[in-house]
Design a protein around this motif. Structure first.
Motif, PDB file in Angstrom:
ATOM      1  N   MET A  87       0.848  -1.186   0.000  1.00  0.00           N
ATOM      2  CA  MET A  87       0.000   0.000   0.000  1.00  0.00           C
ATOM      3  C   MET A  87       0.890   1.244   0.000  1.00  0.00           C
ATOM      4  SD  MET A  87      -3.209  -0.796  -0.130  1.00  0.00           S
ATOM      5  CE  MET A  87      -3.838   0.845   0.241  1.00  0.00           C
ATOM      6  N   ILE A  88       0.554   2.206  -0.866  1.00  0.00           N
ATOM      7  CA  ILE A  88       1.309   3.454  -0.989  1.00  0.00           C
ATOM      8  C   ILE A  88       0.364   4.622  -0.720  1.00  0.00           C
ATOM      9  CG2 ILE A  88       2.759   4.888  -2.475  1.00  0.00           C
ATOM     10  CD1 ILE A  88       3.992   2.171  -1.963  1.00  0.00           C
ATOM     11  N   PHE A  89       0.752   5.497   0.219  1.00  0.00           N
ATOM     12  CA  PHE A  89      -0.065   6.659   0.567  1.00  0.00           C
ATOM     13  C   PHE A  89       0.693   7.929   0.189  1.00  0.00           C
ATOM     14  CE2 PHE A  89      -1.069   3.203   3.462  1.00  0.00           C
ATOM     15  CZ  PHE A  89      -2.461   3.145   3.398  1.00  0.00           C
ATOM     16  N   ILE A  90       0.090   8.737  -0.690  1.00  0.00           N
ATOM     17  CA  ILE A  90       0.689  10.009  -1.103  1.00  0.00           C
ATOM     18  C   ILE A  90       0.044  11.123  -0.278  1.00  0.00           C
ATOM     19  CG2 ILE A  90       1.266  11.490  -3.049  1.00  0.00           C
ATOM     20  CD1 ILE A  90       2.261   8.605  -3.322  1.00  0.00           C
ATOM     21  N   GLU A  91       0.874  11.940   0.393  1.00  0.00           N
ATOM     22  CA  GLU A  91       0.371  12.973   1.292  1.00  0.00           C
ATOM     23  C   GLU A  91       0.916  14.338   0.898  1.00  0.00           C
ATOM     24  OE1 GLU A  91       1.723  11.637   5.074  1.00  0.00           O
ATOM     25  OE2 GLU A  91       0.427   9.864   5.124  1.00  0.00           O
ATOM     26  N   GLY A  92       0.007  15.299   0.725  1.00  0.00           N
ATOM     27  CA  GLY A  92       0.398  16.666   0.410  1.00  0.00           C
ATOM     28  C   GLY A  92       0.333  17.564   1.643  1.00  0.00           C
ATOM     29  N   HIS A  93       1.343  18.459   1.804  1.00  0.00           N
ATOM     30  CA  HIS A  93       1.421  19.353   2.977  1.00  0.00           C
ATOM     31  C   HIS A  93       1.795  20.768   2.511  1.00  0.00           C
ATOM     32  CE1 HIS A  93       1.445  15.913   5.834  1.00  0.00           C
ATOM     33  NE2 HIS A  93       2.099  15.308   4.860  1.00  0.00           N
ATOM     34  N   THR A  94       1.324  21.759   3.250  1.00  0.00           N
ATOM     35  CA  THR A  94       1.658  23.157   2.953  1.00  0.00           C
ATOM     36  C   THR A  94       2.138  23.849   4.230  1.00  0.00           C
ATOM     37  OG1 THR A  94      -0.528  24.073   3.466  1.00  0.00           O
ATOM     38  CG2 THR A  94      -0.215  23.198   1.237  1.00  0.00           C
ATOM     39  N   ASP A  95       2.587  25.101   4.069  1.00  0.00           N
ATOM     40  CA  ASP A  95       2.835  25.926   5.253  1.00  0.00           C
ATOM     41  C   ASP A  95       1.526  26.607   5.661  1.00  0.00           C
ATOM     42  OD1 ASP A  95       2.402  27.992   3.455  1.00  0.00           O
ATOM     43  OD2 ASP A  95       4.534  28.437   3.202  1.00  0.00           O
ATOM     44  N   ASN A  96       1.609  27.584   6.563  1.00  0.00           N
ATOM     45  CA  ASN A  96       0.375  28.221   7.046  1.00  0.00           C
ATOM     46  C   ASN A  96       0.001  29.488   6.300  1.00  0.00           C
ATOM     47  OD1 ASN A  96       2.397  29.872   8.022  1.00  0.00           O
ATOM     48  ND2 ASN A  96       1.538  30.042  10.086  1.00  0.00           N
ATOM     49  N   VAL A  97       0.714  29.771   5.198  1.00  0.00           N
ATOM     50  CA  VAL A  97       0.365  30.938   4.382  1.00  0.00           C
ATOM     51  C   VAL A  97      -0.833  30.557   3.507  1.00  0.00           C
ATOM     52  CG1 VAL A  97       1.144  32.562   2.625  1.00  0.00           C
ATOM     53  CG2 VAL A  97       2.744  31.749   4.386  1.00  0.00           C
TER      54      VAL A  97
ATOM     55  N   SER B   8      -2.951  21.325  -1.091  1.00  0.00           N
ATOM     56  CA  SER B   8      -2.243  20.114  -0.655  1.00  0.00           C
ATOM     57  C   SER B   8      -2.841  18.868  -1.296  1.00  0.00           C
ATOM     58  CB  SER B   8      -2.286  20.004   0.870  1.00  0.00           C
ATOM     59  OG  SER B   8      -3.618  19.892   1.341  1.00  0.00           O
ATOM     60  N   SER B   9      -4.171  18.836  -1.435  1.00  0.00           N
ATOM     61  CA  SER B   9      -4.818  17.670  -2.048  1.00  0.00           C
ATOM     62  C   SER B   9      -4.459  17.560  -3.530  1.00  0.00           C
ATOM     63  CB  SER B   9      -6.337  17.760  -1.886  1.00  0.00           C
ATOM     64  OG  SER B   9      -6.698  17.760  -0.520  1.00  0.00           O
ATOM     65  N   ALA B  10      -4.459  18.710  -4.234  1.00  0.00           N
ATOM     66  CA  ALA B  10      -4.135  18.707  -5.659  1.00  0.00           C
ATOM     67  C   ALA B  10      -2.695  18.248  -5.883  1.00  0.00           C
ATOM     68  CB  ALA B  10      -4.355  20.099  -6.250  1.00  0.00           C
ATOM     69  N   ARG B  11      -1.781  18.654  -5.027  1.00  0.00           N
ATOM     70  CA  ARG B  11      -0.390  18.227  -5.169  1.00  0.00           C
ATOM     71  C   ARG B  11      -0.260  16.714  -5.003  1.00  0.00           C
ATOM     72  NH1 ARG B  11       3.113  22.923  -1.947  1.00  0.00           N
ATOM     73  NH2 ARG B  11       3.157  24.402  -3.697  1.00  0.00           N
ATOM     74  N   ALA B  12      -0.944  16.167  -3.988  1.00  0.00           N
ATOM     75  CA  ALA B  12      -0.883  14.724  -3.755  1.00  0.00           C
ATOM     76  C   ALA B  12      -1.469  13.954  -4.930  1.00  0.00           C
ATOM     77  CB  ALA B  12      -1.617  14.376  -2.463  1.00  0.00           C
ATOM     78  N   ILE B  13      -2.612  14.420  -5.436  1.00  0.00           N
ATOM     79  CA  ILE B  13      -3.283  13.713  -6.537  1.00  0.00           C
ATOM     80  C   ILE B  13      -2.464  13.802  -7.821  1.00  0.00           C
ATOM     81  CG2 ILE B  13      -5.314  13.748  -8.045  1.00  0.00           C
ATOM     82  CD1 ILE B  13      -6.934  14.612  -5.554  1.00  0.00           C
ATOM     83  N   ASN B  14      -1.951  14.980  -8.144  1.00  0.00           N
ATOM     84  CA  ASN B  14      -1.180  15.148  -9.378  1.00  0.00           C
ATOM     85  C   ASN B  14       0.093  14.298  -9.361  1.00  0.00           C
ATOM     86  OD1 ASN B  14      -3.097  16.901 -10.311  1.00  0.00           O
ATOM     87  ND2 ASN B  14      -1.914  18.767  -9.918  1.00  0.00           N
ATOM     88  N   PHE B  15       0.761  14.259  -8.211  1.00  0.00           N
ATOM     89  CA  PHE B  15       1.967  13.443  -8.118  1.00  0.00           C
ATOM     90  C   PHE B  15       1.613  11.956  -8.231  1.00  0.00           C
ATOM     91  CE2 PHE B  15       5.336  11.484  -5.304  1.00  0.00           C
ATOM     92  CZ  PHE B  15       6.307  11.496  -6.288  1.00  0.00           C
ATOM     93  N   MET B  16       0.523  11.537  -7.591  1.00  0.00           N
ATOM     94  CA  MET B  16       0.093  10.139  -7.687  1.00  0.00           C
ATOM     95  C   MET B  16      -0.231   9.765  -9.128  1.00  0.00           C
ATOM     96  SD  MET B  16      -3.092   8.205  -5.782  1.00  0.00           S
ATOM     97  CE  MET B  16      -4.308   9.162  -6.705  1.00  0.00           C
TER      98      MET B  16
ATOM     99  N   ALA C  22      -4.397   9.124  -2.178  1.00  0.00           N
ATOM    100  CA  ALA C  22      -3.814  10.468  -2.058  1.00  0.00           C
ATOM    101  C   ALA C  22      -4.626  11.280  -1.055  1.00  0.00           C
ATOM    102  CB  ALA C  22      -3.791  11.171  -3.413  1.00  0.00           C
ATOM    103  N   THR C  23      -3.922  12.039  -0.199  1.00  0.00           N
ATOM    104  CA  THR C  23      -4.570  12.814   0.856  1.00  0.00           C
ATOM    105  C   THR C  23      -3.890  14.166   0.985  1.00  0.00           C
ATOM    106  OG1 THR C  23      -4.975  10.761   2.075  1.00  0.00           O
ATOM    107  CG2 THR C  23      -5.269  12.813   3.285  1.00  0.00           C
ATOM    108  N   GLY C  24      -4.684  15.209   1.210  1.00  0.00           N
ATOM    109  CA  GLY C  24      -4.143  16.533   1.485  1.00  0.00           C
ATOM    110  C   GLY C  24      -4.315  16.874   2.961  1.00  0.00           C
ATOM    111  N   TYR C  25      -3.216  17.293   3.623  1.00  0.00           N
ATOM    112  CA  TYR C  25      -3.261  17.619   5.050  1.00  0.00           C
ATOM    113  C   TYR C  25      -3.169  19.111   5.319  1.00  0.00           C
ATOM    114  CZ  TYR C  25      -2.846  12.689   6.248  1.00  0.00           C
ATOM    115  OH  TYR C  25      -3.084  11.341   6.394  1.00  0.00           O
ATOM    116  N   SER C  26      -3.183  19.903   4.234  1.00  0.00           N
ATOM    117  CA  SER C  26      -3.119  21.351   4.384  1.00  0.00           C
ATOM    118  C   SER C  26      -1.894  21.732   5.220  1.00  0.00           C
ATOM    119  CB  SER C  26      -4.424  21.868   5.002  1.00  0.00           C
ATOM    120  OG  SER C  26      -4.453  23.267   5.033  1.00  0.00           O
ATOM    121  N   GLN C  27      -2.070  22.635   6.189  1.00  0.00           N
ATOM    122  CA  GLN C  27      -0.963  23.138   7.010  1.00  0.00           C
ATOM    123  C   GLN C  27      -0.894  22.465   8.376  1.00  0.00           C
ATOM    124  OE1 GLN C  27      -3.083  26.785   6.651  1.00  0.00           O
ATOM    125  NE2 GLN C  27      -3.275  27.058   8.878  1.00  0.00           N
TER     126      GLN C  27
END
Length: 256
Positions: A171-181, A195-203, A219-224
């Motif tokens: 199982m492979i989990f792709i996770e997107g993260h950002t700063d607080n800006v 963050s979600s779009a980055r994870a999905i596009n990379f996947m 793929a999951t986006g965790y925002s900041q």
């Protein structure tokens, strides 16, 4: 005088059949005790037991002639594992230790690729309790505030996709993260979308490799909200803008 005839004694019922019957019951009892005591199916031992008992029961033609198929490692990673005779570890503990060893070998393979291509510290690996994590820093895949894969990063994406090929697949989990800006654009109103779009596009780019199994990816986006550094400095915010690839350990299959 009339002679009284002596009544013949009733003939005793022939009980000779009880001896072989008792022998058969004893053999069957021993068989079920052996099978019950066996904590792990071993094909060779099972065949040996079958041949031994069948030779006792009518010269090898008995109930053990037809055996259920034994599950192989290809369908269940724990099928060939048994208790370690030296350490006394359970099959589950043996399996987990073997899986951890394979993940460590996998980490060494990825670290070698990173070192040979001068990708540190933009690419890093970290062994966690959830599995092996590949951390991809900002600038490798995306520009700041964008989820579009950078031109020129295709080679890295292709290499990472090849490194993720395992047999059987994990199982492979792709996770997107950002700063607080705040992202604050029409395309990405908040950091959740970014963050979600980055994870999905990379996947999606990884899955262009047809040797990977799409059903094993998510793929999951965790925002900041899962920072690894302080957002109070530019350096900390740069650390938090990242994509992570989590390679999961195998789960032990248990019967319900």
């Amino acid at each position: 005088m009339k002679l009284k005839r002596k009544k013949k004694h009733e003939e005793h019922v022939d009980e000779a059949w009880l001896l072989p019957y008792a022998d058969v019951l004893t053999l069957l009892l021993a068989l079920f005790i052996v099978l019950f005591a066996s904590s792990q199916v071993d094909a060779k031992k099972f065949n040996a037991i079958a041949e031994s008992f069948n030779s006792e029961l009518q010269g090898g033609s008995g109930v053990l002639d037809e055996q259920a198929p034994v599950e192989s490692f290809e369908t269940s990673p724990t099928a060939e594992l048994s208790e370690d005779p030296v350490t006394g570890e359970s099959p589950e503990e043996v399996f987990e230790a073997k899986d951890q060893e394979e993940l460590l070998d996998f980490q060494n393979k990825i670290d070698t690729y990173i070192d040979e291509n001068g990708l540190a510290p933009r690419l890093q690996t970290d062994m966690t309790r959830k599995g092996l994590k590949i951390i991809i820093k900002e600038g490798v895949l995306f520009e700041s505030g964008s989820a579009t894969i950078l031109k020129g990063s295709e080679k890295i994406t292709d290499e990472i996709s090849n490194l993720l090929i395992t047999d059987p697949p994990r199982m492979i989990f792709i996770e997107g993260h950002t700063d607080n800006v705040p992202a604050g654009t029409a395309e990405y109103p908040t950091n959740w979308e970014l963050s979600s779009a980055r994870a999905i596009n990379f996947m999606r780019n990884l899955l262009e490799n047809d040797k990977l199994s799409p059903q094993k990816f998510s793929a999951t986006g965790y925002s900041q909200y899962q920072p690894i550094a302080s957002n109070d400095t530019p350096e900390g915010r740069a650390e938090n803008r990242r994509v992570e690839v989590l390679i999961s350990p195998f789960e032990i299959e248990t019967e319900e």
